[in-house]
Design an enzyme around this catalytic site. Sequence first.
Site, PDB file in Angstrom:
ATOM      1  N   SER A 173      28.739  29.878  19.660  1.00 15.06           N
ATOM      2  CA  SER A 173      29.983  29.106  19.669  1.00 15.06           C
ATOM      3  C   SER A 173      30.101  28.187  18.458  1.00 15.06           C
ATOM      4  O   SER A 173      31.187  27.973  17.934  1.00 15.06           O
ATOM      5  CB  SER A 173      30.077  28.276  20.956  1.00 15.06           C
ATOM      6  OG  SER A 173      30.138  29.127  22.084  1.00 15.06           O
TER       7      SER A 173
ATOM      8  N   GLY B 152      28.530  44.276  18.638  1.00  8.97           N
ATOM      9  CA  GLY B 152      28.641  45.611  19.214  1.00  8.97           C
ATOM     10  C   GLY B 152      28.799  46.661  18.138  1.00  8.97           C
ATOM     11  O   GLY B 152      29.564  46.492  17.188  1.00  8.97           O
TER      12      GLY B 152
ATOM     13  N   ARG C 230      39.065  50.838  55.724  1.00 13.32           N
ATOM     14  CA  ARG C 230      37.986  50.309  56.566  1.00 13.32           C
ATOM     15  C   ARG C 230      38.543  49.670  57.839  1.00 13.32           C
ATOM     16  O   ARG C 230      39.491  48.891  57.790  1.00 13.32           O
ATOM     17  CB  ARG C 230      37.199  49.260  55.782  1.00 13.32           C
ATOM     18  CG  ARG C 230      35.977  48.708  56.517  1.00 13.32           C
ATOM     19  CD  ARG C 230      34.849  49.702  56.539  1.00 13.32           C
ATOM     20  NE  ARG C 230      33.587  49.094  56.981  1.00 13.32           N
ATOM     21  CZ  ARG C 230      32.463  49.773  57.114  1.00 13.32           C
ATOM     22  NH1 ARG C 230      32.422  51.066  56.853  1.00 13.32           N
ATOM     23  NH2 ARG C 230      31.359  49.160  57.507  1.00 13.32           N
TER      24      ARG C 230
ATOM     25  N   GLN D 202      40.752  38.197  55.068  1.00 17.92           N
ATOM     26  CA  GLN D 202      40.729  39.188  53.994  1.00 17.92           C
ATOM     27  C   GLN D 202      41.936  38.998  53.079  1.00 17.92           C
ATOM     28  O   GLN D 202      41.815  39.038  51.853  1.00 17.92           O
ATOM     29  CB  GLN D 202      40.727  40.605  54.584  1.00 17.92           C
ATOM     30  CG  GLN D 202      40.402  41.706  53.585  1.00 17.92           C
ATOM     31  CD  GLN D 202      38.903  41.900  53.384  1.00 17.92           C
ATOM     32  OE1 GLN D 202      38.109  41.080  53.825  1.00 17.92           O
ATOM     33  NE2 GLN D 202      38.520  42.976  52.717  1.00 17.92           N
TER      34      GLN D 202
ATOM     35  N   GLU E 107      33.612  35.799  21.915  1.00 16.34           N
ATOM     36  CA  GLU E 107      34.832  35.212  21.339  1.00 16.34           C
ATOM     37  C   GLU E 107      35.060  33.783  21.810  1.00 16.34           C
ATOM     38  O   GLU E 107      36.188  33.335  21.949  1.00 16.34           O
ATOM     39  CB  GLU E 107      36.060  36.084  21.661  1.00 16.34           C
ATOM     40  CG  GLU E 107      36.143  37.317  20.807  1.00 16.34           C
ATOM     41  CD  GLU E 107      35.963  37.011  19.331  1.00 16.34           C
ATOM     42  OE1 GLU E 107      36.825  36.348  18.739  1.00 16.34           O
ATOM     43  OE2 GLU E 107      34.930  37.422  18.762  1.00 16.34           O
TER      44      GLU E 107
ATOM     45  N   ASP F  38      32.523  30.716  24.065  1.00 11.77           N
ATOM     46  CA  ASP F  38      32.089  30.362  25.413  1.00 11.77           C
ATOM     47  C   ASP F  38      33.235  29.657  26.126  1.00 11.77           C
ATOM     48  O   ASP F  38      33.921  28.802  25.561  1.00 11.77           O
ATOM     49  CB  ASP F  38      30.872  29.438  25.328  1.00 11.77           C
ATOM     50  CG  ASP F  38      30.472  28.902  26.685  1.00 11.77           C
ATOM     51  OD1 ASP F  38      29.754  29.609  27.400  1.00 11.77           O
ATOM     52  OD2 ASP F  38      30.913  27.787  27.025  1.00 11.77           O
TER      53      ASP F  38
END
Length: 644
Positions: A138, A171, A290, A310, A404, A406
């Site tokens: 950072s 990356g 479910r 839920q 990009e 913290d």
Amino acid sequence: MDGVDQLAPERKKAQFDVDEMKIVWAGSRHAFQVSDRIARLVASDPAFRKDNRAMLSRKELFKNTLRKAAYAWKRIIELRLSGGFNELRTLVLFLSIGMFVPAIKGQGTDEQHQKWLPLAYKMEIIGCYAQTELGHGSNVQGLETTATFDPQTDEFVIHSPTLTSSKWWPGGLGKASTHAVVYARLITDGQDHGVNGFIVQLRSLEDHSPHPGITIGDIGMKFGNGAYNTMDNGVLRFEHVTREGKYVQSNVPRQLLYGTMVYVRQTIVADASCALSRAVCIATRYSAVRRQFGSKNGGPETQVIDYKTQQNRLFPLLASAYAFRFVGEWLKWLYTDVTQRLQANDFSTLPEAHACTAGLKSLTTTATADGIEECRKLCGGHGYLCSSGLPELFAVYVPACTYEGDNIVLLLQVARFLMKTVSQLGYGNMPVGTTTYMGRAEQLMQCHCGVQKAEDWLNPSAILEAFEARAIRMSVACAQNLSKFTNQEEGFAELAADLVEAAVAHCQLIVVSKFIEKLQQDIPGKGVKPILEILCHIYALHLVHKHLGDFVSTGCITAKQASLANEQLRSLYSQVRPNAIALVDAYNYTDHYLGSVLGRYDGNVYPKLYEEAWKDPLNDSVVPDGYHEYIRPLLKQQLRNARL
């Protein structure tokens, strides 16, 4: 039963035009058509199979990613797909194309554009973005890599003077990249000019071997099975590298760095919406399939999605996915606006745009990472299976909370901007953009919420006023507390937690306001706008409930009004329930893209879970490897004689 659409009855309940909602989600009819075409191309092509990733070794994972990327590029060329890079990104999340190219476009000279961009667009070079170091992330100004000008050779010597100056995490760096935009401290005549970017060739274009003076490799396994382990995050050290590190003084204003930042963070916000919607799609479909408890007279048990607990956990996430989608669309407009202003040497909106994008990046990625994990819990024990798609989705996504910027550091940057804005309110400097509401600080500091009954919370004006009042009051309170410190930096350190909360309040206001603005646009399709209004209200009122302490303690609303907000929220959950499956169908995700047995379009979960279990390599044999060496001696009590 296998082959039967278990969710068909749910889809019949929809009260809106699902096809039109798909277009709203995509952003336009053209965007929907393009994304739909690509998704179906990928889903129908066995070359993009991904159901076995959790069982592959690291080397197999990476090689499989290389194969997919090469094949994807081949198909893009063959099919003449427009916008090749965006589509490649959709097909395979691979390399750091999303950072290398924007960095050159935003910070390079015309000469650099002409040399490097055509090569990158044609994939004749593979680039990465080498900024983060082992010891610094950072704190970009603390980077240790140096680029020292040598007047005798007219070259810049790039060097890693310490172990912690090793580039770490980029990356695509570990094994694939041939070039990098490397950030290093520019030193001339012994003077440090701060951090600058250098385009450096890392590997030979003939045999891919590292250039002299360059030590490069992969940093190792990361969290999760499959997941980000398909990516070769790398380590890079320089030992007085010269030949390929030449520097061209840029005539581009340094402020254009922010243009690149806005672009990248806008992309991250869009990705947050995509990742959260995937998790929500899985959890919503499975919650409708479910059934648990509630059986009466031998009848079917209750669908899990019908339980209020839920709904209270799931539907705000459903609303958040849509909210992040729409604020992401607005950020695209902001990027275009900022770019045009920068090109005209108008830097007036830069501080606000930087604070806005930093805050939204932090807000959306944190909420999405938490939301994906919540969706896993909403799927019960089966959500823990790799075949549910949720563990890998979480492992792939959670790094977004750090890269990009913290998220806490970004919120503190937002807070600094807010404190500066508050301090200038009495001097004729009118706030702009997302801080315009601060220009009405005097009114918002004194206003009282007019909500008298639950339905009043459906008034966008009432919602906006509550969020604006909360945001300005928290910022002003922080500013007042800061003024008590003779040393401002000590004050920022002491009040950091309060400042972060003020920044969150400001960013949540932005998302709510952009959702409301979206509803003010012309939205075609039967029933589409009413259901979006329901989602908007769910998003806003859930935040009121979640941050109730802020709203009440700052005097924005009363305890009674908070109770009315909860009452209205329960009503909204009931209204969205019949539309839940159709709302996640509107994401238009193929089963291949979701990669989840629980989130299958046809709801045919249990037979597929059973089928998936038998694919595990442990089930290749009935008697496991190790039985004769370890299990049988244990069972026969022959451990003394067994060679363990």
